[in-house]
Design an enzyme around this catalytic site. Sequence first.
Site, mmCIF file in Angstrom:
data_model
loop_
_atom_site.group_PDB
_atom_site.id
_atom_site.type_symbol
_atom_site.label_atom_id
_atom_site.label_comp_id
_atom_site.label_asym_id
_atom_site.label_seq_id
_atom_site.Cartn_x
_atom_site.Cartn_y
_atom_site.Cartn_z
ATOM 1 N N HIS A 209 0.872 -1.176 0.000
ATOM 2 C CA HIS A 209 0.000 0.000 0.000
ATOM 3 C C HIS A 209 0.910 1.227 0.000
ATOM 4 O O HIS A 209 1.224 1.786 1.050
ATOM 5 C CB HIS A 209 -0.881 -0.070 1.254
ATOM 6 C CG HIS A 209 -1.936 0.978 1.357
ATOM 7 N ND1 HIS A 209 -3.278 0.684 1.234
ATOM 8 C CD2 HIS A 209 -1.878 2.311 1.591
ATOM 9 C CE1 HIS A 209 -3.996 1.792 1.391
ATOM 10 N NE2 HIS A 209 -3.165 2.794 1.611
ATOM 11 N N CYS A 242 -3.116 12.916 1.877
ATOM 12 C CA CYS A 242 -2.329 12.416 3.006
ATOM 13 C C CYS A 242 -2.707 13.219 4.238
ATOM 14 O O CYS A 242 -2.496 14.423 4.286
ATOM 15 C CB CYS A 242 -0.831 12.571 2.732
ATOM 16 S SG CYS A 242 0.191 12.022 4.115
ATOM 17 N N ASN A 251 -2.789 8.162 -1.589
ATOM 18 C CA ASN A 251 -2.677 6.842 -2.205
ATOM 19 C C ASN A 251 -2.107 6.894 -3.617
ATOM 20 O O ASN A 251 -2.409 7.812 -4.389
ATOM 21 C CB ASN A 251 -4.069 6.203 -2.289
ATOM 22 C CG ASN A 251 -4.629 5.868 -0.930
ATOM 23 O OD1 ASN A 251 -4.034 5.102 -0.193
ATOM 24 N ND2 ASN A 251 -5.762 6.465 -0.592
HETATM 25 MG MG MG Z 1 -3.917 4.816 1.979
#
Ligand code: MG
Length: 304
Positions: A209, A242, A251
């Site tokens: 991730h 973020c 992301n």
């Molecule tokens: Mg994330």
Amino acid sequence: MLESVPRRVRIVEVGPRDGLQNEGRAIGTADKVRFVDLLSAAGLEMIEATSFVHPRAVPQLADAADLLAGIDKLPGIRYPVLVPNVRGMERALQAGVRDVAVFTAATETFNRRNINATIDESLLNIGEVVRLARAEGVWVRGYISTVFGCPYEGAVDPAAALGVAERLLEIGVDELSLGDTIGVATPRTAEAVLSRAAERFGVDRVGLHFHDTRGTALANTLLAMQMGFHIFDSSAGGLGGCPFAPGAAGNLATEDLVYLLDGLGIESGVNLDAVVTASRFIADKVGHPLTSKVYQAFQATRAA
Ligand code: MG
């Protein structure tokens, strides 16, 4: 150098949950349903749809049950939901969920600030959720935040982070997702974690991730693929931002990932144009430009 990349990658689309959870503006349930349906139409095989955290904690996703009832669940697509505890797990089961995700962190300070629990306490809690999931035959994904760096503690010892990973697997989660929560990893620091992870757990149960806060998500992804990893989380348009760097990218964007995979001839089953269509739809609703470079290029080309 590129021969070692996998032939096929599974993308875990996290836009509807991780993305929208971090958006300031409330999105209507019907619009979220449409967004998930557009992502299903794009060929994504795993779409994290929503979260059964307490509605007071995350009001953006308080409509979880209604959303799940509203989406068009296509055969072959899995729609995991985030659950924080047994109560959330029970609500998810009532809604017919067959795939869930649980979460903890690699660092104590982050876990304390995020969910007011020590790592041990959160693992005990996850143990209860997993026991219930096992009894119901539900698949479980385990997120670990701050694996590659922490906003409070700075650099993270890979051995400590993977110690948490090992405990999650012992508890019985089916798949891990190792998170670069603040987007600080570079291929050098990523390699330190990934080489140990591959050695200890193999690559088939470990998703990655990455965040693109500093523009390194694709570089880390390419390195990870060269090491054999083949499960990657991303969000349409780069949705989410973020929380520790307001205004910055969050992301890894699904479009950016799919463009890279297409260019390398790696199968994902995902249609890039269709992801852009989904992002275009949700961009209107969130009310700000999306951070995905590939999405921006599509928009600019369309305008020209
Ligand atoms: Mg994330």
